[in-house]
Motif scaffolding. Structure first.
Motif, PDB file in Angstrom:
ATOM      1  N   ILE A 576     -52.343 -26.388-100.757  1.00 52.89           N
ATOM      2  CA  ILE A 576     -52.467 -27.840-100.544  1.00 52.89           C
ATOM      3  C   ILE A 576     -52.328 -28.483-101.920  1.00 52.89           C
ATOM      4  O   ILE A 576     -53.216 -28.377-102.764  1.00 52.89           O
ATOM      5  N   ASP A 577     -51.194 -29.125-102.148  1.00 49.46           N
ATOM      6  CA  ASP A 577     -50.937 -29.693-103.467  1.00 49.46           C
ATOM      7  C   ASP A 577     -51.554 -31.079-103.637  1.00 49.46           C
ATOM      8  O   ASP A 577     -52.043 -31.435-104.706  1.00 49.46           O
ATOM      9  N   ASN A 578     -51.504 -31.878-102.571  1.00 53.92           N
ATOM     10  CA  ASN A 578     -51.961 -33.251-102.726  1.00 53.92           C
ATOM     11  C   ASN A 578     -52.339 -33.816-101.361  1.00 53.92           C
ATOM     12  O   ASN A 578     -51.762 -33.448-100.339  1.00 53.92           O
ATOM     13  N   VAL A 579     -53.329 -34.697-101.356  1.00 48.65           N
ATOM     14  CA  VAL A 579     -53.724 -35.413-100.142  1.00 48.65           C
ATOM     15  C   VAL A 579     -53.786 -36.896-100.483  1.00 48.65           C
ATOM     16  O   VAL A 579     -54.464 -37.307-101.435  1.00 48.65           O
ATOM     17  N   ARG A 580     -53.064 -37.709 -99.709  1.00 48.49           N
ATOM     18  CA  ARG A 580     -53.083 -39.163 -99.888  1.00 48.49           C
ATOM     19  C   ARG A 580     -53.617 -39.789 -98.610  1.00 48.49           C
ATOM     20  O   ARG A 580     -53.229 -39.418 -97.504  1.00 48.49           O
ATOM     21  N   LEU A 671     -50.376 -35.006 -96.401  1.00 47.57           N
ATOM     22  CA  LEU A 671     -50.657 -33.759 -97.112  1.00 47.57           C
ATOM     23  C   LEU A 671     -49.354 -33.140 -97.591  1.00 47.57           C
ATOM     24  O   LEU A 671     -48.370 -33.062 -96.843  1.00 47.57           O
ATOM     25  N   SER A 672     -49.361 -32.715 -98.840  1.00 45.74           N
ATOM     26  CA  SER A 672     -48.210 -32.023 -99.430  1.00 45.74           C
ATOM     27  C   SER A 672     -48.564 -30.553 -99.620  1.00 45.74           C
ATOM     28  O   SER A 672     -49.628 -30.235-100.173  1.00 45.74           O
ATOM     29  N   PHE A 673     -47.667 -29.670 -99.166  1.00 39.24           N
ATOM     30  CA  PHE A 673     -47.896 -28.224 -99.249  1.00 39.24           C
ATOM     31  C   PHE A 673     -46.769 -27.564-100.030  1.00 39.24           C
ATOM     32  O   PHE A 673     -45.615 -27.993 -99.965  1.00 39.24           O
ATOM     33  N   SER A 674     -47.113 -26.478-100.728  1.00 45.32           N
ATOM     34  CA  SER A 674     -46.118 -25.638-101.390  1.00 45.32           C
ATOM     35  C   SER A 674     -46.208 -24.224-100.845  1.00 45.32           C
ATOM     36  O   SER A 674     -47.312 -23.704-100.647  1.00 45.32           O
ATOM     37  N   ASN A 675     -45.049 -23.621-100.637  1.00 49.94           N
ATOM     38  CA  ASN A 675     -44.986 -22.208-100.243  1.00 49.94           C
ATOM     39  C   ASN A 675     -44.774 -21.388-101.513  1.00 49.94           C
ATOM     40  O   ASN A 675     -43.655 -21.031-101.861  1.00 49.94           O
ATOM     41  N   ILE A 676     -45.862 -21.106-102.193  1.00 51.21           N
ATOM     42  CA  ILE A 676     -45.779 -20.425-103.492  1.00 51.21           C
ATOM     43  C   ILE A 676     -45.418 -18.954-103.316  1.00 51.21           C
ATOM     44  O   ILE A 676     -44.627 -18.394-104.064  1.00 51.21           O
ATOM     45  N   GLY A 678     -43.805 -17.385-100.801  1.00 57.78           N
ATOM     46  CA  GLY A 678     -42.468 -17.128-100.266  1.00 57.78           C
ATOM     47  C   GLY A 678     -42.441 -16.751 -98.808  1.00 57.78           C
ATOM     48  O   GLY A 678     -41.434 -16.946 -98.132  1.00 57.78           O
ATOM     49  N   LEU A 679     -43.521 -16.177 -98.275  1.00 62.36           N
ATOM     50  CA  LEU A 679     -43.564 -15.767 -96.869  1.00 62.36           C
ATOM     51  C   LEU A 679     -44.001 -16.954 -96.021  1.00 62.36           C
ATOM     52  O   LEU A 679     -45.132 -17.417 -96.127  1.00 62.36           O
ATOM     53  N   VAL A 680     -43.093 -17.450 -95.184  1.00 65.36           N
ATOM     54  CA  VAL A 680     -43.420 -18.625 -94.372  1.00 65.36           C
ATOM     55  C   VAL A 680     -44.400 -18.231 -93.272  1.00 65.36           C
ATOM     56  O   VAL A 680     -44.288 -17.179 -92.659  1.00 65.36           O
ATOM     57  N   MET A 681     -45.381 -19.102 -93.046  1.00 68.63           N
ATOM     58  CA  MET A 681     -46.404 -18.853 -92.033  1.00 68.63           C
ATOM     59  C   MET A 681     -46.852 -20.189 -91.448  1.00 68.63           C
ATOM     60  O   MET A 681     -46.602 -21.246 -92.016  1.00 68.63           O
ATOM     61  N   PRO A 682     -47.526 -20.150 -90.304  1.00 65.53           N
ATOM     62  CA  PRO A 682     -48.101 -21.387 -89.774  1.00 65.53           C
ATOM     63  C   PRO A 682     -49.080 -22.020 -90.763  1.00 65.53           C
ATOM     64  O   PRO A 682     -49.678 -21.309 -91.588  1.00 65.53           O
ATOM     65  N   ILE A 683     -49.226 -23.325 -90.684  1.00 65.12           N
ATOM     66  CA  ILE A 683     -50.208 -24.043 -91.493  1.00 65.12           C
ATOM     67  C   ILE A 683     -51.409 -24.328 -90.598  1.00 65.12           C
ATOM     68  O   ILE A 683     -51.280 -25.029 -89.593  1.00 65.12           O
ATOM     69  N   ILE A 684     -52.547 -23.774 -90.949  1.00 68.53           N
ATOM     70  CA  ILE A 684     -53.766 -23.930 -90.149  1.00 68.53           C
ATOM     71  C   ILE A 684     -54.764 -24.724 -90.983  1.00 68.53           C
ATOM     72  O   ILE A 684     -55.120 -24.319 -92.085  1.00 68.53           O
ATOM     73  N   LEU A 685     -55.197 -25.865 -90.464  1.00 67.46           N
ATOM     74  CA  LEU A 685     -56.053 -26.783 -91.213  1.00 67.46           C
ATOM     75  C   LEU A 685     -57.384 -26.985 -90.507  1.00 67.46           C
ATOM     76  O   LEU A 685     -57.431 -27.162 -89.280  1.00 67.46           O
ATOM     77  N   ASP A 709     -39.728 -24.194 -99.275  1.00 68.06           N
ATOM     78  CA  ASP A 709     -40.568 -24.197-100.468  1.00 68.06           C
ATOM     79  C   ASP A 709     -41.667 -25.255-100.433  1.00 68.06           C
ATOM     80  O   ASP A 709     -42.770 -25.016-100.917  1.00 68.06           O
ATOM     81  N   GLN A 710     -41.329 -26.445 -99.909  1.00 68.93           N
ATOM     82  CA  GLN A 710     -42.298 -27.544 -99.921  1.00 68.93           C
ATOM     83  C   GLN A 710     -42.169 -28.342 -98.622  1.00 68.93           C
ATOM     84  O   GLN A 710     -41.076 -28.468 -98.065  1.00 68.93           O
ATOM     85  N   VAL A 711     -43.286 -28.879 -98.171  1.00 69.24           N
ATOM     86  CA  VAL A 711     -43.252 -29.713 -96.982  1.00 69.24           C
ATOM     87  C   VAL A 711     -44.373 -30.742 -97.081  1.00 69.24           C
ATOM     88  O   VAL A 711     -45.439 -30.478 -97.650  1.00 69.24           O
ATOM     89  N   THR A 712     -44.115 -31.925 -96.559  1.00 67.87           N
ATOM     90  CA  THR A 712     -45.108 -32.997 -96.510  1.00 67.87           C
ATOM     91  C   THR A 712     -45.250 -33.452 -95.062  1.00 67.87           C
ATOM     92  O   THR A 712     -44.249 -33.612 -94.356  1.00 67.87           O
ATOM     93  N   LYS A 713     -46.481 -33.645 -94.642  1.00 63.36           N
ATOM     94  CA  LYS A 713     -46.709 -34.073 -93.263  1.00 63.36           C
ATOM     95  C   LYS A 713     -47.882 -35.043 -93.226  1.00 63.36           C
ATOM     96  O   LYS A 713     -48.872 -34.854 -93.944  1.00 63.36           O
ATOM     97  N   VAL A 714     -47.755 -36.058 -92.353  1.00 63.79           N
ATOM     98  CA  VAL A 714     -48.788 -37.074 -92.193  1.00 63.79           C
ATOM     99  C   VAL A 714     -49.571 -36.796 -90.908  1.00 63.79           C
ATOM    100  O   VAL A 714     -48.983 -36.503 -89.867  1.00 63.79           O
ATOM    101  N   PHE A 715     -50.888 -36.911 -91.003  1.00 62.39           N
ATOM    102  CA  PHE A 715     -51.776 -36.672 -89.871  1.00 62.39           C
ATOM    103  C   PHE A 715     -52.588 -37.937 -89.604  1.00 62.39           C
ATOM    104  O   PHE A 715     -53.068 -38.594 -90.544  1.00 62.39           O
TER     105      PHE A 715
END
Length: 781
Positions: A576-580, A671-676, A678-685, A709-715
């Motif tokens: 979790i890189d950033n939360v706005r 929320l901004s996420f980084s896949n550091i 490399g193995l893609v997986m579900p995001i569980i929050l 590598d990176q994804v941003t999603k609004v909740f």
């Protein structure tokens, strides 16, 4: 210099090409991890369908055995003769057959003793040194003759652990051949030399425990996908074998007890009347019955019979045959029922294992059969046996395990659970690969990984607090965070794996558990996994068949999962890189004024203002009030009638759908996420709200498909959020949990001041609470 640069350039190009082979869009942040496996899987054909099921023309070979063997207890030798009937069900004419001679693994001249590296350590045991010097024992299979059924010699060639028999005439499709082999071998001491079969000598009573495995010349598999499986046996890659029927006569000292694959046909002749009556009693018993009691086993240890007995066994539709023989065995048994069909669950063990095995072994066997049958197919055989032999290895209907108590009868918790786990694991191998008959020599994970996954399910159904070591995602983290040069994909040939346990057992078991709990759902996974077992029972599946069946039976595209977990070595590390935080600007002056006031006043706060105020500075406008005007006095956030009227007109102009959105009162979090990793997986929050309540939200792995590598999603949330935790149940094998929270939080740990203790090398100061408790009670008494 130019030559070096040219070599380096070529090397970089080769490395780049190799890394890009499994990528559809090299160099991009998308179009790789979610592409279909395509050319990485075997092409479907009439033998194996694109759905993962056997094709309409699927075939497999068959080998039946009629074996006579004698155990020479004085010389530690097996003498044997066998008649093999081989059925060529393939469409191919065969001019030769390949036979496995696995005991040649121990032949001092075999390459197996040369291909493993070695080094001198500061401290070397006698066994370490002996391995370097080599063993002078006359080990390995000694083939005396190979003939047809009429006694005519057949030409054969032995190449280390394989023997080729040249046929006098081509074996045409849909025909069979019978031939005979006479042989013997000296049984190795598996406690010093190693290996799966052999003997253990008990110095205190002068007796042997024989675990006889890989002991007869066996047909190799000839299949549609690789022809002959004649890869040499060098120790780690286990066995690929065809199915067949066995008739086996085993002659041993008259006071020996024998347990083996299949059903014994002459218990009434080889057992004393009292023991045979107990055997009949066990047929309906709900608790294990001792057919050979502890007292009887102890009495047998003290004397050695001079006569012999022959035990006759029969086994149908099995791929192998193994047995245990010793005079120092307790034997217990009870009936268990799988889908209404009776199976005799049995255990054989020495006096040193009695406190553990008498209490647990046979009941664990029964529990394993029931649990595996629930998740795969009903157990089809009449017998399932657990033998205590200080090791762990599996064969049809019989397996060899460990678990011995201390001399005072106590045992540690680690030994108890280790014993239960190894019994579950080895009995479970009846399903994988004894029935679902994958090629262990090529793909260890199809045997060990699938079985370890089912072992985890079985452990958890034994005890909700069971301390399973393989299966939970977080247990694989230490392996997955290792340096890249110490890792290899799960899809690696058995002989080339460095970290055998983590790679072939734990990682595939973890991957399957993640599929079941996190990616697919239990319902979809269990149906597909059961369908795989149903389709491929008593057949020879490949990895492609497994991958395709799991998708075919679930309608879940899993190519991205196989690509990452089975064909790659990347770890999971999502950050979790950033939360706005946002909320909708209502434009309502009454509602917005307080927030606007806070923001304005926040803008007037800085260190200079604060220090000037603290210093008691007299400001000019305070000293000369004539400088004050309208703007020093008016409230810029006071709501005017005009502003209120304007808002009411705006709100009235909204249509019903717009008003519904306007009135939602949601809190928005970007929320901004980084896949550091490399193995893609579900995001569980896990969201924690201001009122203390929590919510878990699951985002499928496909969120990464357009940017790996990176994804941003609004909740949108009804309540205000105070913290967010990624992967709260530790179910994705994330190797770095420090970047899994917002706000960031440090993990608590502890340290202690201790008095250093010196422990003699090779000994343990581990706790044995059972022994300590017994000692305490004795002191009180």
């Amino acid at each position: 210099m130019k030559q070096n640069l040219l070599f380096l350039t070529c090397l970089l190009l080769i490395c780049s090409f190799t890394s890009a082979q499994n990528q559809n869009n090299p160099g991009s942040n998308h179009g790789n991890k979610f592409e279909q496996l395509g050319q990485m899987l075997q092409d479907p054909n009439t033998y194996r369908s694109a759905s993962g099921a056997p094709g309409p023309q699927y075939w497999q070979q068959r080998a039946d055995y009629d074996i006579n063997a004698e155990l020479d207890d004085a010389r530690q030798r097996i003498n044997g003769s066998e008649t093999i009937t081989y059925f060529n069900n393939s469409p191919d004419p065969l001019t030769y057959l390949w036979i496995q001679l696995d005991e040649n693994q121990h032949d001092p001249l075999n390459d197996n003793n040369k291909i493993n590296g070695s080094s001198i350590k500061n401290q070397m045991s006698a066994q370490d040194i002996q391995r370097i010097i080599g063993y002078n024992d006359d080990l390995g299979v000694k083939v005396l003759k190979v003939t047809d059924v009429k006694g005519t010699a057949l030409k054969y060639t032995i190449n280390r652990t394989m023997m080729r028999i040249d046929l006098p005439a081509t074996l045409q499709p849909q025909t069979k051949i019978q031939f005979k082999i006479n042989w013997y071998y000296n049984i190795p001491n598996r406690m010093t030399i190693g290996g799966r079969g052999g003997y253990e000598f008990f110095k205190e009573d002068g007796n042997y425990l024989y675990t006889i495995t890989q002991w007869y010349p066996r047909l190799a598999v000839y299949s549609d996908f690789q022809g002959w499986q004649n890869k040499q046996f060098i120790g780690s890659g286990e066995f690929a074998l065809p199915f067949g029927n066995f008739k086996v006569n085993i002659t041993a000292p008259a006071d020996h007890v024998i347990g083996a694959t299949g059903e014994c046909l002459n218990y009434q002749q080889v057992l004393p009347v009292s023991q045979f009556n107990r055997w009949k009693q066990a047929q309906t018993a709900k608790e294990p019955v001792e057919i050979v009691s502890l007292d009887e086993a102890k009495r047998a240890i003290t004397g050695k019979a001079t006569g012999k007995k022959t035990w006759r066994y029969s086994a149908s539709n099995v791929r192998d045959f193994a047995f245990v023989s010793s005079r120092r065995l307790v034997w217990d048994a009870m009936a268990t029922y799988i889908d209404g069909k009776k199976t005799m669950a049995m255990s054989y063990y020495g006096p040193e294992a009695y406190p553990l095995y008498r209490k647990y072994s046979t009941k664990v066997v029964a529990h394993t059969l029931k649990t595996y049958s629930k998740y795969t197919i009903p157990y089809p055989y009449p017998v399932a046996i657990s033998v205590e032999a200080a090791n762990g290895m599996e064969y049809p209907m019989i397996c060899f395990n460990y678990g011995r108590a201390e001399k005072d009868g106590t045992y540690t918790e680690a030994v108890k659970y280790g014993m239960i786990s190894v019994i579950i694991h080895e009995v479970g191998h009846n399903f994988f690969p004894m029935i679902v008959n994958s090629d262990e020599r090529q793909w260890t994970w199809m045997d060990e990984g699938l079985n370890t996954f089912c072992q985890f399910l079985t452990e958890q159904e034994w005890d909700n607090k069971y301390p399973s070591q393989r299966g939970p995602a977080y247990k694989i983290v230490d392996y997955m965070k290792m340096p890249a040069d110490q890792l290899e994909p799960i899809m690696t040939n058995s002989e080339n794996i460095i970290n055998f346990g983590p790679n072939a057992y734990a990682k595939p078991a973890t991957a399957l558990n993640i599929l079941r709990e996190t990616v697919m759902s239990r319902e979809l996974f269990d149906y597909a996994f059961k369908e795989y077992a149903r389709r491929w029972k008593f057949k020879h599946p490949t990895p492609t068949d497994f991958f395709r069946t799991m998708e075919d039976a679930s309608a879940v595209d899993l190519d991205w999962f196989w690509r990452g977990w089975f064909y790659g070595t990347d770890p999971v590390d999502i950050s979790i890189d950033n939360v706005r935080y946002f909320r909708m600007n209502t434009l309502n002056p009454t509602a917005e004024a307080p927030e606007d006031r806070k923001l304005y006043e926040k803008g007037l706060t800085d260190i200079s203002r604060e220090r000037n105020k603290a210093a008691g500075l007299k400001f000019e406008v305070e000293q000369d009030t004539s400088l004050l005007d309208f703007y020093n006095k008016y409230d810029r956030f006071e709501v005017s009638e005009a502003a209120t009227k304007g808002f009411n007109e705006y709100y009235s102009s909204l249509d019903p759908e717009e008003k519904k959105v306007y009135d939602n009162k949601k809190n928005f979090y970007e929320l901004s996420f980084s896949n550091i990793g490399g193995l893609v997986m579900p995001i569980i929050l896990e969201w924690t709200f201001a009122d203390g309540s929590k919510e878990v939200e699951r985002i499928p792995a496909y969120i990464w498909r357009k940017n790996e590598d990176q994804v941003t999603k609004v909740f949108a949330k009804d309540k205000e959020v105070v913290s967010v935790t990624l992967d709260p149940y530790r179910e994705t094998a994330d190797i770095n949990e420090n970047n899994n929270s917002w706000p960031r939080r440090s993990e608590k740990s502890r340290f202690e001041l201790f008095k250093q203790k010196k422990v003699t090398r090779g000994t343990s100061d581990g706790a044995n609470p059972m022994r300590d408790s017994r000692r305490d009670r004795q002191q009180v008494d």
